[in-house]
Design a protein around this motif. Sequence first.
Motif, PDB file in Angstrom:
ATOM      1  N   VAL A   5       0.860  -1.187   0.000  1.00  0.00           N
ATOM      2  CA  VAL A   5       0.000   0.000   0.000  1.00  0.00           C
ATOM      3  C   VAL A   5       0.895   1.235   0.000  1.00  0.00           C
ATOM      4  O   VAL A   5       1.711   1.423   0.912  1.00  0.00           O
ATOM      5  CB  VAL A   5      -0.933   0.027   1.228  1.00  0.00           C
ATOM      6  N   THR A   6       0.751   2.071  -1.019  1.00  0.00           N
ATOM      7  CA  THR A   6       1.581   3.277  -1.136  1.00  0.00           C
ATOM      8  C   THR A   6       0.905   4.482  -0.482  1.00  0.00           C
ATOM      9  O   THR A   6      -0.234   4.406  -0.033  1.00  0.00           O
ATOM     10  CB  THR A   6       1.856   3.598  -2.614  1.00  0.00           C
ATOM     11  N   ALA A   8       1.439   5.990   2.324  1.00  0.00           N
ATOM     12  CA  ALA A   8       0.994   5.564   3.651  1.00  0.00           C
ATOM     13  C   ALA A   8       0.775   6.701   4.637  1.00  0.00           C
ATOM     14  O   ALA A   8       0.127   6.511   5.665  1.00  0.00           O
ATOM     15  CB  ALA A   8       2.006   4.574   4.234  1.00  0.00           C
ATOM     16  N   PRO A  13      -5.012   5.494   2.788  1.00  0.00           N
ATOM     17  CA  PRO A  13      -4.062   4.381   2.703  1.00  0.00           C
ATOM     18  C   PRO A  13      -3.659   3.841   4.076  1.00  0.00           C
ATOM     19  O   PRO A  13      -3.508   2.622   4.249  1.00  0.00           O
ATOM     20  CB  PRO A  13      -2.869   4.995   1.974  1.00  0.00           C
ATOM     21  N   SER A  14      -3.484   4.734   5.039  1.00  0.00           N
ATOM     22  CA  SER A  14      -3.140   4.291   6.386  1.00  0.00           C
ATOM     23  C   SER A  14      -4.242   3.427   6.980  1.00  0.00           C
ATOM     24  O   SER A  14      -3.994   2.359   7.563  1.00  0.00           O
ATOM     25  CB  SER A  14      -2.881   5.511   7.280  1.00  0.00           C
ATOM     26  N   GLY A  17      -4.389   0.075   5.131  1.00  0.00           N
ATOM     27  CA  GLY A  17      -3.353  -0.844   5.566  1.00  0.00           C
ATOM     28  C   GLY A  17      -3.725  -1.557   6.852  1.00  0.00           C
ATOM     29  O   GLY A  17      -3.578  -2.788   6.958  1.00  0.00           O
ATOM     30  N   LEU A  28       3.522  -1.217   4.025  1.00  0.00           N
ATOM     31  CA  LEU A  28       3.261   0.177   3.685  1.00  0.00           C
ATOM     32  C   LEU A  28       4.526   0.808   3.104  1.00  0.00           C
ATOM     33  O   LEU A  28       5.649   0.417   3.437  1.00  0.00           O
ATOM     34  CB  LEU A  28       2.839   0.963   4.921  1.00  0.00           C
ATOM     35  N   ASP A  30       6.120   4.869   1.597  1.00  0.00           N
ATOM     36  CA  ASP A  30       5.956   6.296   1.333  1.00  0.00           C
ATOM     37  C   ASP A  30       7.346   6.887   1.154  1.00  0.00           C
ATOM     38  O   ASP A  30       8.353   6.207   1.385  1.00  0.00           O
ATOM     39  CB  ASP A  30       5.214   6.989   2.483  1.00  0.00           C
ATOM     40  N   THR A  36       4.297   3.387  12.473  1.00  0.00           N
ATOM     41  CA  THR A  36       3.246   2.419  12.177  1.00  0.00           C
ATOM     42  C   THR A  36       3.638   1.058  12.727  1.00  0.00           C
ATOM     43  O   THR A  36       4.822   0.706  12.700  1.00  0.00           O
ATOM     44  CB  THR A  36       2.994   2.311  10.655  1.00  0.00           C
ATOM     45  N   PHE A  40       7.058  -1.505   7.075  1.00  0.00           N
ATOM     46  CA  PHE A  40       7.160  -0.282   6.281  1.00  0.00           C
ATOM     47  C   PHE A  40       8.487  -0.257   5.547  1.00  0.00           C
ATOM     48  O   PHE A  40       9.530  -0.598   6.103  1.00  0.00           O
ATOM     49  CB  PHE A  40       7.057   0.954   7.178  1.00  0.00           C
TER      50      PHE A  40
END
Length: 227
Positions: A5-6, A8, A13-14, A17, A28, A30, A36, A40
Amino acid sequence: MRILVTNARSRLPSYLGEALSKRHRVVLTDVEAIPTPLPFERSDLDHHAGTNDLVRGVDAIVHSGPIGQIDVHTRCTYNLLQAAVEEGVPRFIYLSSLSQVSRYDPELAVTEQWRPTPSTDPADLCFHLGEFVCREFAREGRITVASLRLGPIFDGSVDCATGGDLALHIDDAVHAVDCALTAEVTGFTGTQGRPGALFHIQSPVKGARFLTTAAENILGYSPKYQG
């Protein structure tokens, strides 16, 4: 299923996720590190080996970008799709916007087959150009691509929604993405019959502008929010 998932840092998106991690393995990403509990990996989504490393072993990518940042929706989307094709990622989901067709008369029953009418505002144009990039990769047939045109997100009562008759409850957005992860969409075409599955996604709020029949029939989308 392992899902990347981009974007983030952004709200949807957050939330996506966290929600998808209950049923899938979610990573995730970014351009900047964020706090998070989920795995990531920082990435600029540039055209280099790092982007290939990012997507290697992924079953699906859910991609979006900050509103108005055309470079993310075009160049970075291209880089991500190219890496996905090279690494054999089978599915790509692009989170677009209903703003592409919101300039039509509200009395018209606008479907996915209607031509977009974006303005020149970067906040609007970025999604239009992003859909073009996705469509060209879908045309090659080496990756399944689905573009979801989402309404403005809200998470309270519809009275608090700024999206009005385009509004989409955040849980309905998660549900739509979850459906798009597994639905057979390769036989469904988007605007003007061109390759690339395209779906309008909004909640059945009062005076809802757009039909979600295609999403319901093809994806199995069944919105929970009843406004």
